[in-house]
Write a protein that holds these residues in place. Structure first.
Motif, PDB file in Angstrom:
ATOM      1  N   VAL A  32       5.110   6.078  -4.813  1.00 17.54           N
ATOM      2  CA  VAL A  32       5.456   4.892  -5.596  1.00 17.54           C
ATOM      3  C   VAL A  32       5.865   5.347  -6.990  1.00 17.54           C
ATOM      4  CG1 VAL A  32       4.577   2.732  -6.568  1.00 17.54           C
ATOM      5  CG2 VAL A  32       3.783   3.484  -4.329  1.00 17.54           C
ATOM      6  N   PRO A  46       2.112  -0.992  -3.197  1.00 18.83           N
ATOM      7  CA  PRO A  46       2.772  -0.898  -1.893  1.00 18.83           C
ATOM      8  C   PRO A  46       2.095  -1.704  -0.805  1.00 18.83           C
ATOM      9  CG  PRO A  46       1.433   1.054  -2.266  1.00 18.83           C
ATOM     10  CD  PRO A  46       1.317   0.210  -3.510  1.00 18.83           C
ATOM     11  N   ARG A 311       9.552  -0.050  -3.430  1.00 16.04           N
ATOM     12  CA  ARG A 311       8.561   0.773  -4.118  1.00 16.04           C
ATOM     13  C   ARG A 311       9.206   1.920  -4.891  1.00 16.04           C
ATOM     14  NH1 ARG A 311       5.217   1.777   1.405  1.00 16.04           N
ATOM     15  NH2 ARG A 311       4.552  -0.353   1.815  1.00 16.04           N
TER      16      ARG A 311
END
Length: 617
Positions: A32, A46, A311
């Motif tokens: 991420v 996420p 993400r």
């Protein structure tokens, strides 16, 4: 017997070694995009459809926590939840990442652990896929069995570096090549059957290879593990052209993108993901130096794909054919990407060529990049098609057909979440629609129907998940949270700490379990080490959420935490005192009897001297 979510006690030492060598910021940052914020890092969570950075990563405590959905814990918890791994799989993944060799386990240790048994099938499939990957790569390089496959690789212009990077292999032209190799090694067949690599014969007598005489493209997850395989036919007479692994406990087409491990860094750096179809198209792009390219696996773009991409990037470029099928694909992609809030553009390559074909032509790479630069915003692409329909309905703004088309489009956008968007993004959408419809923005804005996005399976699942407790409530839980944030409080205020670490004091069973666990832990350890000692994943999640809340309230200042702790303890005592007064007024005799009995029990534990028993007040 362990409970789901608990860690195996025989592996405690390995767990502590692995967590001690894992930098949680680097780990999560590989999955991420994170940005620094004070002493912490923040990023899109996420684990739910996050539109703003809701997840914090605390490096000095080695924990993460989402203030929105409540997800949290240590590095192992992140890997388990993000990759859908079992505890053992996650431990092995982090161990390999840190270069740590785990302690070998006996069969008894493996069978005695419920948590590991729950992931046994996954482990077998993972092991089977890893073995098959080595087998297919060996076959490609085999002097006899890999000759035809190597010729195809050369003919398609796939460079040696790409063969290595994408771990391309080959399946031999026989029914039992993989099967015979498995049997020669004395390996159990269960994992290979579960992975779809072996199939049972129709008569039930034995097995055969599922992939035969094919060029093999391994499908890797984000951790770089083989979770499936795509096989392209070598003999043109064979059908189908591509044969893929079936869905398994590890492999789900709707949430997997080919070439993602190879493209990950380039996507993070450019903040753009290019999406194509087909293994060779993706490989051709990487070979041409366009490394931020991934491919869907014979499926349309899904919500899980969109959430995954959100993400790590801000926008996507969709490579579509210019025919009607491509237009329909663009419409489906719009419905997937618009609710997530990720920008997208449609790219149509010149001369109706696919990426592999275009990149093989003279100046192909330059023409490919030019096509990417000239891509049309997906929202405008859709509105332009709406404009074409409006023009067919006539140029009279007041025409019924024209008004109906605009109203239908607005209702569709509301169903996709227009009203839930930020004011700026919502206004941008309205401005584009107004321009294309040749109407003023005020008229369009007034015409937007009220309501919210239509519920989906994903949104219902997310709503259920957000029902979990996301932080401490009440003075008692805040006092416990202070202990978690500053374990030294266990030593500095032992009596007060003991008062708040009694499970019976909490109405919530998970909170009570966390209190009981804390009462047995070493207060001299830091927060991260203390949380790592918790055996239950739910306890670690709660602990991370509690610590995050205390850090937010006190800004992580040790003196403020200590003062806040004393304040919470005093509030707890005041609340209990008020409760006693109320109880005494409602039933004074029963209340007095309970107090006398409690005092007797306390003195009995201290030696039972009746002379020391105080008179009831």
């Amino acid at each position: 017997m362990g409970s789901p979510g608990s860690n195996p006690r025989p592996l405690t030492d390995d767990r502590e070694r692995v967590l001690g060598e894992t930098d949680i910021v680097a780990l999560i940052g590989d999955h991420v995009t994170l940005r620094p914020k004070g002493r912490e890092y923040v990023g899109l969570c996420p684990f739910h459809n996050d539109h703003k950075p809701s997840m914090g990563v605390v490096p000095h405590k080695q924990i993460f926590h989402c203030f929105s959905c409540g997800s949290g814990g240590n590095a192992l918890d992140f890997v388990i939840k993000y990759h859908g791994m079992s505890f053992i799989e996650a431990l092995k993944y982090l161990a390999e990442r840190a270069g740590i060799e785990l302690t070998p386990r006996t069969r008894t240790q493996r069978n005695d652990n419920d948590f590991e048994d729950a992931g046994a099938d996954r482990e077998q499939i993972a092991a089977a896929n890893a073995f098959a990957l080595d087998f297919f790569r060996t076959i490609l390089n085999h002097q006899q069995h890999g000759t035809t496959a190597r010729e195809i690789v050369a003919r398609r212009g796939i460079a040696v570096e790409m063969v290595e990077s994408f771990k391309v292999g080959a399946a031999p032209d026989r029914w039992d090549g993989l099967l015979k190799t498995i049997e020669a090694k004395g390996l159990p067949l269960d994992g290979f059957v579960a992975a779809g690599l072996l199939k049972r014969r129709d008569n039930g007598d034995g097995f055969y290879d599922a992939l035969r005489n094919r060029l093999i493209f391994p499908i890797l997850d984000q951790a770089g593990r083989p979770i499936g395989f795509g096989g392209r036919k070598i003999n043109e007479a064979d059908e189908p052209k591509y044969l893929n692994s079936p869905e398994t406990a590890l492999f789900h087409k709707g949430s997997t993108l080919f070439a993602l491990p190879q493209a990950w860094r380039a996507i993070q750096a450019s903040r753009v993901a290019v999406i194509t179809e087909g293994y060779t198209d993706a490989i051709a792009c990487h070979q041409a130096g366009v490394a931020n390219v991934v491919a869907t696996l014979g499926t349309a773009l899904t919500n899980k794909h969109a959430t995954l991409l959100k993400r790590i990037c801000d926008s996507v470029a969709l490579l579509f054919d210019g025919d009607e099928a491509g237009v329909r694909a663009a419409d489906r992609a719009f419905d997937v990407l618009f609710p997530v809030g990720i920008d997208a553009k449609v790219v149509v390559l010149p001369d109706e060529l696919d990426p592999d074909e275009l990149l093989k032509e003279e100046n192909g790479a330059e023409r490919f990049r030019d096509a990417l630069a000239r891509g049309v915003d997906l929202l405008e692409f859709r509105f332009l098609r709406l404009k074409e329909r409006l023009e067919k309905a006539g140029h009279d703004v007041g025409s019924q057909a024209r008004a109906k088309a605009i109203e239908e489009e607005l209702r569709h956008l509301v169903d996709l979440g227009l009203n839930a968007m930020s004011p700026i993004r919502r206004q941008t959408v309205i401005r584009k629609l107004a321009r294309i419809a040749d109407l003023d923005e005020v008229t369009i804005a007034k015409s937007v129907p009220s309501g919210g996005p239509r519920p989906t399976a994903e949104s219902r699942e997310a709503s259920a998940e957000t029902a979990v407790q996301r932080g401490p409530s009440g003075a008692l839980e805040h006092a416990m949270a202070c202990v978690l944030a500053a374990p030294v409080l266990l030593e500095n205020f032992p009596q007060e700490s003991q008062d708040i670490l009694q499970a019976a004091a909490y109405s919530s069973a998970p909170i009570g379990q966390l209190a009981s666990a804390l009462a047995t832990l070493d207060g001299s350890a830091g927060t991260g080490m203390l949380i790592n000692q918790l055996e239950n994943s739910e306890s670690r999640r709660l602990a991370a959420s509690f610590v995050a809340e205390i850090d937010r309230v006190t800004e992580g200042n040790d003196e403020r935490i200590s003062n806040y702790f004393i304040d919470c303890v005093n509030r707890v005592r005041m609340e209990r005192h008020r409760g006693d007064e109320v109880e005494m007024k409602l039933d004074p005799v029963a209340t007095l009897s309970r107090k006398i009995e409690a005092t007797r029990e306390k003195h009995a534990k201290l030696g039972g001297n009746p002379l020391a028993l105080p008179r009831p007040s």
